[in-house]
Motif scaffolding. Structure first.
Motif, PDB file in Angstrom:
ATOM      1  N   VAL A 179      44.483-112.644 103.406  1.00  0.00           N
ATOM      2  CA  VAL A 179      44.287-112.050 102.079  1.00  0.00           C
ATOM      3  C   VAL A 179      44.166-110.540 102.242  1.00  0.00           C
ATOM      4  N   LEU A 180      45.008-109.792 101.528  1.00  0.00           N
ATOM      5  CA  LEU A 180      45.058-108.339 101.669  1.00  0.00           C
ATOM      6  C   LEU A 180      44.858-107.640 100.336  1.00  0.00           C
ATOM      7  N   ALA A 181      44.145-106.514 100.365  1.00  0.00           N
ATOM      8  CA  ALA A 181      44.123-105.578  99.239  1.00  0.00           C
ATOM      9  C   ALA A 181      45.138-104.490  99.571  1.00  0.00           C
ATOM     10  N   LEU A 182      46.139-104.337  98.718  1.00  0.00           N
ATOM     11  CA  LEU A 182      47.254-103.446  99.027  1.00  0.00           C
ATOM     12  C   LEU A 182      47.387-102.333  97.999  1.00  0.00           C
ATOM     13  N   CYS A 183      47.407-101.113  98.479  1.00  0.00           N
ATOM     14  CA  CYS A 183      47.667 -99.962  97.607  1.00  0.00           C
ATOM     15  C   CYS A 183      49.165 -99.673  97.625  1.00  0.00           C
ATOM     16  N   PRO A 184      49.836 -99.744  96.470  1.00  0.00           N
ATOM     17  CA  PRO A 184      51.289 -99.543  96.447  1.00  0.00           C
ATOM     18  C   PRO A 184      51.717 -98.083  96.459  1.00  0.00           C
ATOM     19  N   GLY A 185      50.747 -97.167  96.470  1.00  0.00           N
ATOM     20  CA  GLY A 185      51.082 -95.756  96.335  1.00  0.00           C
ATOM     21  C   GLY A 185      51.160 -95.362  94.871  1.00  0.00           C
ATOM     22  N   TRP A 186      51.510 -94.099  94.646  1.00  0.00           N
ATOM     23  CA  TRP A 186      51.701 -93.616  93.265  1.00  0.00           C
ATOM     24  C   TRP A 186      53.172 -93.854  92.932  1.00  0.00           C
ATOM     25  N   VAL A 187      53.422 -94.866  92.082  1.00  0.00           N
ATOM     26  CA  VAL A 187      54.767 -95.420  91.909  1.00  0.00           C
ATOM     27  C   VAL A 187      55.333 -95.078  90.531  1.00  0.00           C
ATOM     28  N   GLN A 188      56.625 -94.805  90.508  1.00  0.00           N
ATOM     29  CA  GLN A 188      57.329 -94.488  89.256  1.00  0.00           C
ATOM     30  C   GLN A 188      57.539 -95.767  88.433  1.00  0.00           C
ATOM     31  N   THR A 189      56.498 -96.137  87.673  1.00  0.00           N
ATOM     32  CA  THR A 189      56.548 -97.287  86.772  1.00  0.00           C
ATOM     33  C   THR A 189      56.024 -96.844  85.419  1.00  0.00           C
ATOM     34  N   ASP A 190      55.967 -97.781  84.463  1.00  0.00           N
ATOM     35  CA  ASP A 190      55.384 -97.450  83.162  1.00  0.00           C
ATOM     36  C   ASP A 190      53.945 -96.976  83.329  1.00  0.00           C
TER      37      ASP A 190
END
Length: 231
Positions: A178-189
């Motif tokens: 089980v992981l907590a994952l930071c996706p970075g600052w991502v170009q999404t809504d």
């Protein structure tokens, strides 16, 4: 043998890109969102990958909705090798002095309670050695917060990080990571057009991290490049 994955909040952004990349590498995917009938991109993908993508309704914050998914899932998938808890909410415009209890509670339900309770409900169909990826955020880090901004989202994701640690302990006897994952600052809504990386780059990194993680990594908070995040 094809792997089976379930992705929540899959109608746009990181969730949708996760579905795309999992399908492209040959996995079978169950994609969930609140309103499948409005999920145009998902339904288009279902047409492109007949028999390998199923779209099901789910509101992670609602107990009845989670229970219905648990009932329906065996009809389309016998086991899960990967669960991506991606569904989340960020209520904009929160200002000190004008906070809404209802919005704060909604943030906690969607961002923290939903992933915890959904993972618990799906535990019987998680394969031994499966992976649970909780999509967290750099904004959850207590150590690096430097301003008052989006308290509902920050608190919800910080609570989700604790849920990750709790789940890691609960599922360790079955070698489930089980992981907590930071996706970075991502170009999404949610991230906006000025963000640093694209959803494609983020998800490519996240999947590499998930695939490479061992049981010794279970309960960790890591980013899309595999680097440790500050709690």
């Amino acid at each position: 043998m094809a792997r089976h994955a379930l992705v929540t909040g899959a109608n746009r952004g990181i969730g949708l890109e996760c579905v795309r990349q999992l399908l492209a590498r040959g996995d079978r995917v169950v994609a969930t969102c609140r309103h499948p009938g409005k999920a145009t991109a998902l339904n288009t993908l279902a047409g492109e990958y007949p028999g390998r993508l199923r779209v099901l309704p789910l509101d992670v914050a609602v107990e009845k909705s989670r229970a219905e998914l648990v009932r329906e899932l065996p009809l389309v998938c016998e086991r899960l090798d990967l669960l991506v808890n991606n569904a989340g909410v960020l209520h904009s415009g929160e200002r000190f002095g004008h906070l809404s209890q209802a919005l704060l509670e909604d943030s906690l339900r969607v961002n923290a309670l939903g992933p915890l309770l959904l993972t618990e409900a799906l535990a019987p169909v998680l394969a031994d050695g499966a992976r649970v990826a909780n999509i967290s955020s750099m904004m959850s880090s207590l150590a690096t917060r430097s301003e008052f901004r989006s308290p509902g989202y920050c608190m919800g994701k910080a609570a989700q990080n604790m849920a990750t640690v709790q789940l890691a302990h609960a599922l360790r006897p079955r070698s489930i990571v089980v992981l907590a994952l930071c996706p970075g600052w991502v170009q999404t809504d949610m991230g906006g057009p000025g963000a640093q990386i694209t959803a494609t780059q983020s998800v490519e990194g996240l999947l590499r991290v998930i695939d490479a993680a061992g049981i010794e990594d279970s309960g960790r908070f890591i980013d899309w490049r595999g680097e440790a995040m500050a709690w």
